[in-house]
Design a protein around this motif. Sequence first.
Motif, PDB file in Angstrom:
ATOM      1  N   GLN A 163      16.220  79.863 165.694  1.00 30.60           N
ATOM      2  CA  GLN A 163      15.980  79.611 164.279  1.00 30.60           C
ATOM      3  C   GLN A 163      14.605  78.961 164.106  1.00 30.60           C
ATOM      4  N   ASN A 164      14.237  78.754 162.835  1.00 27.11           N
ATOM      5  CA  ASN A 164      13.008  78.025 162.535  1.00 27.11           C
ATOM      6  C   ASN A 164      13.292  76.532 162.369  1.00 27.11           C
ATOM      7  N   GLN A 165      14.299  76.019 163.058  1.00 33.25           N
ATOM      8  CA  GLN A 165      14.615  74.599 163.081  1.00 33.25           C
ATOM      9  C   GLN A 165      15.045  74.222 164.488  1.00 33.25           C
ATOM     10  N   SER A 166      14.835  72.962 164.839  1.00 34.28           N
ATOM     11  CA  SER A 166      15.087  72.569 166.223  1.00 34.28           C
ATOM     12  C   SER A 166      15.198  71.057 166.326  1.00 34.28           C
ATOM     13  N   LEU A 167      16.010  70.603 167.278  1.00 30.45           N
ATOM     14  CA  LEU A 167      15.928  69.212 167.701  1.00 30.45           C
ATOM     15  C   LEU A 167      14.615  69.010 168.444  1.00 30.45           C
ATOM     16  N   THR A 168      14.075  67.807 168.369  1.00 32.09           N
ATOM     17  CA  THR A 168      12.823  67.507 169.061  1.00 32.09           C
ATOM     18  C   THR A 168      13.004  66.283 169.948  1.00 32.09           C
ATOM     19  N   TYR A 169      12.220  66.236 171.004  1.00 36.85           N
ATOM     20  CA  TYR A 169      12.175  65.088 171.905  1.00 36.85           C
ATOM     21  C   TYR A 169      10.751  64.546 171.850  1.00 36.85           C
ATOM     22  N   ASN A 170      10.628  63.269 171.505  1.00 43.07           N
ATOM     23  CA  ASN A 170       9.333  62.705 171.147  1.00 43.07           C
ATOM     24  C   ASN A 170       8.943  61.562 172.077  1.00 43.07           C
ATOM     25  N   VAL A 171       7.685  61.553 172.501  1.00 40.87           N
ATOM     26  CA  VAL A 171       7.098  60.438 173.240  1.00 40.87           C
ATOM     27  C   VAL A 171       5.686  60.228 172.703  1.00 40.87           C
ATOM     28  N   GLY A 172       5.154  59.028 172.907  1.00 40.86           N
ATOM     29  CA  GLY A 172       3.798  58.792 172.444  1.00 40.86           C
ATOM     30  C   GLY A 172       3.351  57.361 172.650  1.00 40.86           C
ATOM     31  N   LEU A 173       2.143  57.078 172.168  1.00 40.67           N
ATOM     32  CA  LEU A 173       1.526  55.762 172.260  1.00 40.67           C
ATOM     33  C   LEU A 173       1.069  55.331 170.872  1.00 40.67           C
ATOM     34  N   ILE A 174       1.386  54.086 170.506  1.00 39.54           N
ATOM     35  CA  ILE A 174       0.971  53.518 169.226  1.00 39.54           C
ATOM     36  C   ILE A 174      -0.027  52.395 169.501  1.00 39.54           C
ATOM     37  N   ASN A 175      -1.204  52.494 168.914  1.00 37.13           N
ATOM     38  CA  ASN A 175      -2.202  51.429 168.977  1.00 37.13           C
ATOM     39  C   ASN A 175      -2.218  50.713 167.632  1.00 37.13           C
ATOM     40  N   ASN A 176      -1.816  49.451 167.619  1.00 37.26           N
ATOM     41  CA  ASN A 176      -1.833  48.649 166.400  1.00 37.26           C
ATOM     42  C   ASN A 176      -3.013  47.689 166.433  1.00 37.26           C
ATOM     43  N   PHE A 177      -3.785  47.657 165.337  1.00 38.82           N
ATOM     44  CA  PHE A 177      -4.935  46.765 165.212  1.00 38.82           C
ATOM     45  C   PHE A 177      -4.663  45.813 164.044  1.00 38.82           C
ATOM     46  N   GLN A 178      -4.351  44.567 164.377  1.00 42.46           N
ATOM     47  CA  GLN A 178      -3.911  43.602 163.377  1.00 42.46           C
ATOM     48  C   GLN A 178      -5.082  43.081 162.553  1.00 42.46           C
ATOM     49  N   ILE A 179      -4.963  43.217 161.229  1.00 42.80           N
ATOM     50  CA  ILE A 179      -5.941  42.647 160.304  1.00 42.80           C
ATOM     51  C   ILE A 179      -5.488  41.267 159.851  1.00 42.80           C
ATOM     52  N   SER A 180      -4.211  41.145 159.551  1.00 49.35           N
ATOM     53  CA  SER A 180      -3.590  39.864 159.217  1.00 49.35           C
ATOM     54  C   SER A 180      -2.152  39.927 159.702  1.00 49.35           C
ATOM     55  N   ARG A 181      -1.386  38.860 159.463  1.00 44.62           N
ATOM     56  CA  ARG A 181      -0.001  38.852 159.918  1.00 44.62           C
ATOM     57  C   ARG A 181       0.832  39.947 159.244  1.00 44.62           C
ATOM     58  N   SER A 182       0.403  40.420 158.076  1.00 37.47           N
ATOM     59  CA  SER A 182       1.197  41.394 157.324  1.00 37.47           C
ATOM     60  C   SER A 182       0.522  42.747 157.156  1.00 37.47           C
ATOM     61  N   VAL A 183      -0.686  42.912 157.681  1.00 46.04           N
ATOM     62  CA  VAL A 183      -1.411  44.174 157.520  1.00 46.04           C
ATOM     63  C   VAL A 183      -2.006  44.574 158.864  1.00 46.04           C
ATOM     64  N   ALA A 184      -1.849  45.860 159.216  1.00 47.82           N
ATOM     65  CA  ALA A 184      -2.407  46.370 160.472  1.00 47.82           C
ATOM     66  C   ALA A 184      -2.795  47.827 160.293  1.00 47.82           C
ATOM     67  N   LEU A 185      -3.828  48.237 161.010  1.00 52.94           N
ATOM     68  CA  LEU A 185      -4.191  49.643 161.113  1.00 52.94           C
ATOM     69  C   LEU A 185      -3.584  50.199 162.398  1.00 52.94           C
ATOM     70  N   PHE A 186      -3.290  51.504 162.413  1.00 53.23           N
ATOM     71  CA  PHE A 186      -2.713  52.079 163.624  1.00 53.23           C
ATOM     72  C   PHE A 186      -3.353  53.421 163.943  1.00 53.23           C
ATOM     73  N   LEU A 187      -3.366  53.723 165.223  1.00 58.79           N
ATOM     74  CA  LEU A 187      -3.790  55.017 165.750  1.00 58.79           C
ATOM     75  C   LEU A 187      -2.713  55.464 166.726  1.00 58.79           C
ATOM     76  N   GLU A 188      -2.117  56.617 166.455  1.00 57.07           N
ATOM     77  CA  GLU A 188      -0.958  57.063 167.229  1.00 57.07           C
ATOM     78  C   GLU A 188      -1.200  58.444 167.826  1.00 57.07           C
ATOM     79  N   LEU A 189      -0.868  58.582 169.097  1.00 58.67           N
ATOM     80  CA  LEU A 189      -0.925  59.865 169.795  1.00 58.67           C
ATOM     81  C   LEU A 189       0.490  60.215 170.243  1.00 58.67           C
ATOM     82  N   GLY A 190       0.949  61.420 169.894  1.00 62.22           N
ATOM     83  CA  GLY A 190       2.322  61.795 170.207  1.00 62.22           C
ATOM     84  C   GLY A 190       2.432  63.195 170.775  1.00 62.22           C
TER      85      GLY A 190
END
Length: 275
Positions: A163-190
């Motif tokens: 079908q045109n639908q499928s279960l997926t298996y996901n892995v990756g890396l998340i890079n979080n860059f903290q600006i303040s305690r409540s705000v962050a930028l992220f760069l993610e590779l999956g």
Amino acid sequence: MKKFSLLLITALFAFGMSAQEVQNVSNGTVYLKDKASDHWYIGLGGGTNLYLTKAENDADASFGDRLGWMGQLEVGRWNSPVWGTRLVIDGGHIKHVANVPFGPEQNWLGGHLDIMWSMTNALGGYNADRVWNLAPYLGIGYMYGLDEDWKKPNPNGETLKFQNQSLTYNVGLINNFQISRSVALFLELGWRVMQESFDGSPTSGDYDYDSMLTGTAGIKFGIGKQDFTPAELMDYNLINDLNSQINRLRAENEELRKRPESCPDCPEVAPAVTE
């Protein structure tokens, strides 16, 4: 004395209750247990994807011609400085350069539930002011190819096969860059793996898969308290000393309890006669 002993017992009881409000995390560090509404975040981002099959890789096309676009919305919570979970809703546009039944362009929607592990906190110790944090993730999800108004290409087939639908298996890396305690930028590779039939190609077996690389960037906003507070544990020598004082006060109170409540009547003394 009784009042003082009750105060000591109350202090120890309060300490015991507060000790139950801590959670032990990695490396033997103990942190206070916060409210269930703390340590949540919401994130929004966008980026690109690259569909990977042998036919796609062998096609005569440049790298840029193979890049599609995508966006994602995520909600997550860090349950400790090291472990967290999140739900990601994503979707986008895949560019096929190989000759596949669904054509050169394919839209999709999906989502995945992941477990996150903060490598920097696990290996380098927790630091609420650290600017960069690296978090690998592992999860499972679902993808649906938007083809012919949500119709299944194989109506009589199984739900997630051919079908045109499928279960997926996901892995990756998340890079979080903290600006303040409540705000962050992220760069993610999956990287995600899905059924070989997702692009409409015929399958050669039950365990044949296509895959897709993804890269996204965006911003995250914290909800509630974000930092973890280390628990200040009392010295066991101090606790033993308090117990000794309580036992001593109990013994003194017991001795006082044994004393008579009133003095016995004294015999009358005859007046002294002087000549």
